[in-house]
Design a protein around this motif. Sequence first.
Motif, PDB file in Angstrom:
ATOM      1  N   GLY A  10      11.635  51.414   1.399  1.00 41.66           N
ATOM      2  CA  GLY A  10      12.970  50.915   1.073  1.00 41.66           C
ATOM      3  C   GLY A  10      13.619  50.217   2.252  1.00 41.66           C
ATOM      4  O   GLY A  10      14.166  49.113   2.118  1.00 41.66           O
ATOM      5  N   SER A  11      13.553  50.851   3.432  1.00 45.37           N
ATOM      6  CA  SER A  11      14.181  50.249   4.613  1.00 45.37           C
ATOM      7  C   SER A  11      13.448  48.988   5.052  1.00 45.37           C
ATOM      8  O   SER A  11      14.072  48.009   5.485  1.00 45.37           O
ATOM      9  N   ILE A  12      12.114  48.987   4.938  1.00 47.02           N
ATOM     10  CA  ILE A  12      11.354  47.803   5.323  1.00 47.02           C
ATOM     11  C   ILE A  12      11.614  46.656   4.355  1.00 47.02           C
ATOM     12  O   ILE A  12      11.839  45.511   4.762  1.00 47.02           O
ATOM     13  N   ALA A  13      11.598  46.960   3.044  1.00 52.17           N
ATOM     14  CA  ALA A  13      11.759  45.900   2.043  1.00 52.17           C
ATOM     15  C   ALA A  13      13.110  45.208   2.173  1.00 52.17           C
ATOM     16  O   ALA A  13      13.195  43.972   2.189  1.00 52.17           O
ATOM     17  N   LEU A  14      14.187  46.007   2.269  1.00 52.06           N
ATOM     18  CA  LEU A  14      15.514  45.404   2.365  1.00 52.06           C
ATOM     19  C   LEU A  14      15.693  44.676   3.692  1.00 52.06           C
ATOM     20  O   LEU A  14      16.203  43.548   3.733  1.00 52.06           O
ATOM     21  N   ALA A  15      15.273  45.325   4.790  1.00 52.08           N
ATOM     22  CA  ALA A  15      15.420  44.686   6.099  1.00 52.08           C
ATOM     23  C   ALA A  15      14.586  43.409   6.182  1.00 52.08           C
ATOM     24  O   ALA A  15      15.039  42.396   6.745  1.00 52.08           O
ATOM     25  N   PHE A  16      13.378  43.447   5.636  1.00 56.46           N
ATOM     26  CA  PHE A  16      12.520  42.260   5.662  1.00 56.46           C
ATOM     27  C   PHE A  16      13.149  41.132   4.843  1.00 56.46           C
ATOM     28  O   PHE A  16      13.201  39.976   5.293  1.00 56.46           O
ATOM     29  N   GLY A  17      13.633  41.462   3.652  1.00 53.20           N
ATOM     30  CA  GLY A  17      14.260  40.439   2.810  1.00 53.20           C
ATOM     31  C   GLY A  17      15.474  39.825   3.458  1.00 53.20           C
ATOM     32  O   GLY A  17      15.654  38.590   3.436  1.00 53.20           O
ATOM     33  N   LEU A  18      16.328  40.659   4.066  1.00 55.51           N
ATOM     34  CA  LEU A  18      17.512  40.134   4.753  1.00 55.51           C
ATOM     35  C   LEU A  18      17.111  39.320   5.975  1.00 55.51           C
ATOM     36  O   LEU A  18      17.758  38.307   6.297  1.00 55.51           O
ATOM     37  N   GLY A  19      16.043  39.743   6.660  1.00 57.99           N
ATOM     38  CA  GLY A  19      15.570  38.977   7.816  1.00 57.99           C
ATOM     39  C   GLY A  19      15.104  37.589   7.425  1.00 57.99           C
ATOM     40  O   GLY A  19      15.387  36.596   8.118  1.00 57.99           O
ATOM     41  N   VAL A  20      14.398  37.494   6.319  1.00 59.65           N
ATOM     42  CA  VAL A  20      13.950  36.180   5.829  1.00 59.65           C
ATOM     43  C   VAL A  20      15.146  35.325   5.434  1.00 59.65           C
ATOM     44  O   VAL A  20      15.182  34.112   5.703  1.00 59.65           O
ATOM     45  N   ALA A  21      16.169  35.957   4.813  1.00 49.21           N
ATOM     46  CA  ALA A  21      17.372  35.211   4.432  1.00 49.21           C
ATOM     47  C   ALA A  21      18.094  34.674   5.670  1.00 49.21           C
ATOM     48  O   ALA A  21      18.529  33.510   5.696  1.00 49.21           O
ATOM     49  N   VAL A  22      18.215  35.503   6.705  1.00 45.04           N
ATOM     50  CA  VAL A  22      18.850  35.059   7.954  1.00 45.04           C
ATOM     51  C   VAL A  22      18.026  33.958   8.606  1.00 45.04           C
ATOM     52  O   VAL A  22      18.578  33.009   9.185  1.00 45.04           O
ATOM     53  N   ALA A  23      16.697  34.067   8.506  1.00 47.11           N
ATOM     54  CA  ALA A  23      15.839  33.031   9.083  1.00 47.11           C
ATOM     55  C   ALA A  23      16.144  31.667   8.471  1.00 47.11           C
ATOM     56  O   ALA A  23      16.123  30.638   9.159  1.00 47.11           O
ATOM     57  N   GLY A  24      16.456  31.653   7.167  1.00 44.04           N
ATOM     58  CA  GLY A  24      16.806  30.390   6.524  1.00 44.04           C
ATOM     59  C   GLY A  24      18.043  29.750   7.122  1.00 44.04           C
ATOM     60  O   GLY A  24      18.152  28.523   7.198  1.00 44.04           O
ATOM     61  N   LEU A  25      19.005  30.588   7.566  1.00 45.80           N
ATOM     62  CA  LEU A  25      20.231  30.075   8.185  1.00 45.80           C
ATOM     63  C   LEU A  25      20.003  29.623   9.626  1.00 45.80           C
ATOM     64  O   LEU A  25      20.588  28.633  10.084  1.00 45.80           O
ATOM     65  N   LEU A  26      19.155  30.349  10.361  1.00 50.17           N
ATOM     66  CA  LEU A  26      18.989  30.090  11.792  1.00 50.17           C
ATOM     67  C   LEU A  26      17.878  29.092  12.104  1.00 50.17           C
ATOM     68  O   LEU A  26      17.864  28.491  13.181  1.00 50.17           O
ATOM     69  N   TYR A  27      16.955  28.914  11.179  1.00 53.29           N
ATOM     70  CA  TYR A  27      15.784  28.094  11.442  1.00 53.29           C
ATOM     71  C   TYR A  27      16.107  26.671  11.909  1.00 53.29           C
ATOM     72  O   TYR A  27      15.469  26.172  12.861  1.00 53.29           O
ATOM     73  N   PRO A  28      17.096  25.966  11.295  1.00 51.35           N
ATOM     74  CA  PRO A  28      17.367  24.593  11.759  1.00 51.35           C
ATOM     75  C   PRO A  28      17.726  24.499  13.237  1.00 51.35           C
ATOM     76  O   PRO A  28      17.526  23.448  13.853  1.00 51.35           O
ATOM     77  N   TYR A  29      18.224  25.594  13.833  1.00 50.16           N
ATOM     78  CA  TYR A  29      18.639  25.571  15.237  1.00 50.16           C
ATOM     79  C   TYR A  29      17.548  26.102  16.172  1.00 50.16           C
ATOM     80  O   TYR A  29      17.701  26.044  17.399  1.00 50.16           O
ATOM     81  N   HIS A  30      16.460  26.629  15.616  1.00 52.17           N
ATOM     82  CA  HIS A  30      15.404  27.230  16.450  1.00 52.17           C
ATOM     83  C   HIS A  30      14.010  26.849  15.934  1.00 52.17           C
ATOM     84  O   HIS A  30      13.066  27.606  16.104  1.00 52.17           O
ATOM     85  N   SER A  31      13.901  25.689  15.339  1.00 51.02           N
ATOM     86  CA  SER A  31      12.636  25.291  14.717  1.00 51.02           C
ATOM     87  C   SER A  31      11.659  24.651  15.695  1.00 51.02           C
ATOM     88  O   SER A  31      10.505  24.415  15.351  1.00 51.02           O
ATOM     89  N   THR A  32      12.115  24.392  16.927  1.00 46.95           N
ATOM     90  CA  THR A  32      11.250  23.774  17.927  1.00 46.95           C
ATOM     91  C   THR A  32      11.185  24.662  19.161  1.00 46.95           C
ATOM     92  O   THR A  32      12.222  25.063  19.700  1.00 46.95           O
TER      93      THR A  32
END
Length: 433
Positions: free
Chosen positions: A114-136
């Motif tokens: 449960g903790s891994i699934a939710l944390a992993f899903g939220l981490g992927v969601a945050v990655a979508g927001l941060l990726y444009p600024y850290h893609s290189t």
Amino acid sequence: MITAAPAAQETRMAFLLAGIAVVLLTGIVLGRYARHLRQPAVIGEITAGIVLGPSVLGLLPGDLPHRVFPADVRPLLSAVSQVGLVLFMFVVGWEFEKRLIRPHAGLAAGVSLGSIALAFGLGVAVAGLLYPYHSTVAGKHIPFTAFAVFMGTAMSVTAFPVLARILSDNRLLDLRVGGLALASAAIDDVLAWCLLAYVSALVSADGDFSELAGIGVLSVGYVAVMFLVVRPLLTRLVWRWAGAERWSSLLVVLCAGAFLSAWATSMIGIHAIFGAFLFGFVLPREPALLLARHVRKPLDTIGLVLLPVFFVVTGLGVDLGALGGGDYLALVLVIVVACTGKLLGAAVPARLAGLSWRETKDLGLLMNTRGLTELIILNAAVGLGVLDDRMFTIMVIMALVTTAMAGPLLSRREQLQAALPPQPVADPVGPRS
């Protein structure tokens, strides 16, 4: 001209030895101070690395971080830290105990997943927001999949060794929430290393599906060889040499095996620490008392000397001064998401299983500790070229905050005992970082 190269080599070695001395002394001082603040010593040791880096020492005149740790000495420091890291991961794998999980197997699996699934899903969601600024990173474009899977993995981590230390310090090992937290964290650790192995393979394949499939086949073959061939051989070796009391030779052979296993996984395309962990995992646990005295104790002593070097290498990459306003907003977002994923992910299965609200809160706090395990994954990500310097700094600070908040917010033993009778569990034998 003939003596220039040897002289330069001697100078580098001198700086290396002096740097290690500075690291050890700073780590001892801040580690003791952390214990006075009801924090595990690893908090002080990680902080020592940051203090010796550009974030603190670098603020003083004279460019002190580069004077104490010159650029040509840092690769040597990194090499020393990797030796300590491989041996630490070997011990972590070796001291993974099924008996910690067995009394709480069903609920621990639910809490961990449960903790891994939710944390992993939220981490992927945050990655979508941060990726444009850290893609290189270092001029190289990073695929979103690699960045997102890594962020999910980093958010999912629970540090088993640090958690064991917190439980011991707060005298919670023999209570139900302590045993459940240990069992859940043990499952978390195994899943985290598997996720890291997948990220390593993904980056190594560089988007080539056929190469990724090849790494997967080699990885499965490697795991099969470790369980079907290496494990029986180790069992016979350990019992034969234990009977002959050839402890020094056994220690050397086991360390060599850990390094060879780490080398093998590096050659396959997954991170070296996975090889060290799995070598420890397949190592026999018996005769337990003799192995603890003659093998584990020397390895723990080596770790006390080498792991602080890993912390300072990590700290040298943390530069708070390089963060801008947007980065600090990202830091707050990352901390909030990290805490939410672990606290809520652990709370739902815990409440469904009948734990009290107090126990549920404490379980979430314990599962939220990331500590050394997070730093290992972060450094692996930097080595793989998945994280830039600013994102690395943000994630290290998140690891510190989520680990440091557990001790002060945990319920006292008396409060938990009043809520529910204690459930005895075996004391863990894992590293007490």
